[in-house]
Design an enzyme around this catalytic site. Structure first.
Site, PDB file in Angstrom:
ATOM      1  N   ARG A  80     -46.304 -20.138  45.355  1.00  0.00           N
ATOM      2  CA  ARG A  80     -45.286 -20.836  44.561  1.00  0.00           C
ATOM      3  C   ARG A  80     -45.907 -21.457  43.322  1.00  0.00           C
ATOM      4  O   ARG A  80     -45.288 -21.471  42.249  1.00  0.00           O
ATOM      5  CB  ARG A  80     -44.581 -21.899  45.419  1.00  0.00           C
ATOM      6  CG  ARG A  80     -43.359 -22.480  44.729  1.00  0.00           C
ATOM      7  CD  ARG A  80     -42.492 -23.285  45.665  1.00  0.00           C
ATOM      8  NE  ARG A  80     -43.179 -24.471  46.156  1.00  0.00           N
ATOM      9  CZ  ARG A  80     -42.724 -25.243  47.144  1.00  0.00           C
ATOM     10  NH1 ARG A  80     -41.580 -24.957  47.729  1.00  0.00           N
ATOM     11  NH2 ARG A  80     -43.399 -26.301  47.539  1.00  0.00           N
ATOM     12  N   LYS A 183     -41.895 -25.647  40.612  1.00  0.00           N
ATOM     13  CA  LYS A 183     -42.192 -27.054  40.914  1.00  0.00           C
ATOM     14  C   LYS A 183     -42.917 -27.692  39.735  1.00  0.00           C
ATOM     15  O   LYS A 183     -44.133 -27.916  39.784  1.00  0.00           O
ATOM     16  CB  LYS A 183     -43.012 -27.117  42.206  1.00  0.00           C
ATOM     17  CG  LYS A 183     -42.897 -28.433  42.942  1.00  0.00           C
ATOM     18  CD  LYS A 183     -43.339 -28.273  44.382  1.00  0.00           C
ATOM     19  CE  LYS A 183     -43.581 -29.573  45.086  1.00  0.00           C
ATOM     20  NZ  LYS A 183     -42.394 -30.410  45.249  1.00  0.00           N
ATOM     21  N   GLU A 219     -29.215 -29.210  45.705  1.00  0.00           N
ATOM     22  CA  GLU A 219     -30.316 -29.751  46.510  1.00  0.00           C
ATOM     23  C   GLU A 219     -30.079 -31.206  46.859  1.00  0.00           C
ATOM     24  O   GLU A 219     -29.317 -31.907  46.200  1.00  0.00           O
ATOM     25  CB  GLU A 219     -31.619 -29.709  45.710  1.00  0.00           C
ATOM     26  CG  GLU A 219     -32.145 -28.341  45.517  1.00  0.00           C
ATOM     27  CD  GLU A 219     -33.636 -28.367  45.220  1.00  0.00           C
ATOM     28  OE1 GLU A 219     -34.424 -28.465  46.173  1.00  0.00           O
ATOM     29  OE2 GLU A 219     -33.992 -28.289  44.041  1.00  0.00           O
TER      30      GLU A 219
END
Ligand code: PLP
Ligand code: COI
Length: 339
Positions: A80, A183, A219
């Site tokens: 990621r 992220k 989210e």
């Protein structure tokens, strides 16, 4: 040093002995450097400071019932971070280098890994930043990758006890074609005001909706959302949410428990149909949600009527925790043992 009160640890910064750093220069990564400093010195025109060239990761190490230390799905975090690096044009940290630095940092700080049964874990925070100077909006040529760790308690102070959340429509954490799926720090900066207001209003976190239509759940603050309807695990599919490694794991575990898994748009109104809802993530683990308040419509959705997490969330939580603590077999190769 006073003994660490493992049971009372918040989710926060905790000074440990060492961090490990690596620098990207002239097109390649250099040698690892072990540091005992809590600070970084960098150029005032570093791109991480001006243009948000930064990405981070979050994962945990646990002491198992057998005394072994286990890191959960480290390679997925490494992959990621590569996607995050690609998303904001940073140098990629190869999976092997990422894992080497994570393992080294944990080994250098073993005394900070909470013992089994204390409800705490060692949080691992990899950080990748553009350190090269630019004044025009351009990617840096130099980067630093570093890992620091620290013992933490539950992210939501309630732990596995249900929390209340607030739906917001007047803020987005990410745009539909923006950086929500990686992220990077900017997403978190964008979430601060809504998150802080939710706290002030008495909620553990806010729930963001899809930025385009405000029709679907995106989210739950720094965690993914899931709902349980009968024998089905439902979780949002959206281009602007972070693909949670915890959620990815829970989907596998739910299927193995004989449940159906649906990853799709989740309309806000569907909140009335779920028997259980929760937030999931490395920091949040599974945080059952007992109430969702829609601050625009005033509608309140209630769950966990007896004040406790529902049976399916509890089963999933225990299974995940069992794998992380070595009580359940690691049939998927999710665990790296630190030896
Ligand atoms: N969503 C956001 C915005 C997050 O910051 C996190 C934490 O990493 C998650 C979801 C959960 O992801 P993971 O399970 O990989 O920790
Ligand atoms: C995590 O779950 O690891 C996170 O990174 C969430 C938050 C602390 C940013």
């Amino acid at each position: 040093m006073n003994p660490i009160e493992w049971k009372n640890l918040p989710f926060g910064y905790f000074k440990t002995d060492y961090n490990v750093r690596c620098y990207f220069k002239d097109g390649k990564w250099g040698a690892l450097e072990i540091s005992d400093s809590e600070t970084i010195t960098m150029h005032m025109a570093a791109t991480c400071l001006h243009y948000g060239q930064e990405a981070f990761e979050g994962m945990k190490a646990f002491t198992g019932a057998d005394g072994k230390i286990r890191i959960f799905r480290m390679e997925e975090n490494a992959k990621r971070m590569i996607r995050s690096a690609q998303g904001v044009m940073m140098a990629e940290v190869p999976v092997d280098l990422f894992c080497e630095i994570v393992l080294k940092t944990v080994k250098l700080n073993l005394k900070y890994v909470p013992p089994y049964g204390e409800g705490a874990s060692l949080y691992i925070r990899p950080l990748l930043i553009g350190t090269g100077a630019q004044v025009g909006v351009k990617a840096a040529k130099e980067y630093m990758f570093m890992v620091f760790v620290g013992p933490v308690g539950p992210y939501f102070k309630e732990g596995f006890s249900p929390v209340k959340m607030q739906i917001v429509r007047d803020y987005d954490r990410a745009a539909p074609l923006g950086t929500g799926h990686i992220k990077v720090g900017g997403n978190y900066a964008a979430s601060l005001k809504a998150g802080e207001r939710a706290h002030q209003d008495g909620y553990a976190s806010c729930i963001f909706l899809d930025a385009r239509e405000k029709k679907y759940i995106d989210e739950a603050g720094p965690a993914n959302f899931f709902g349980i309807k009968g024998n089905t695990y439902v979780t949002p599919d959206s281009s602007s949410i972070l693909p949670s490694i915890t959620n990815m794991s829970l989907r596998v575990l739910a299927e193995e428990m004989g449940m159906k898994v649906e990853r799709r748009h989740v309309p806000v109104e569907e909140l009335s149909d779920f028997e259980e809802v929760g937030a999931c993530g490395t920091a949040a683990v599974i945080s059952p949600i007992c109430q969702i308040h829609d601050r625009d419509t005033g509608k309140v959705y209630n769950y966990c009527k007896d004040g406790k997490a529902g049976p399916v969330s509890t089963k999933l939580y225990l299974k995940l925790k069992g794998i992380q603590e070595g009580l359940e077999p690691d049939t998927h190769g999710w665990i790296t043992i630190v030896d």
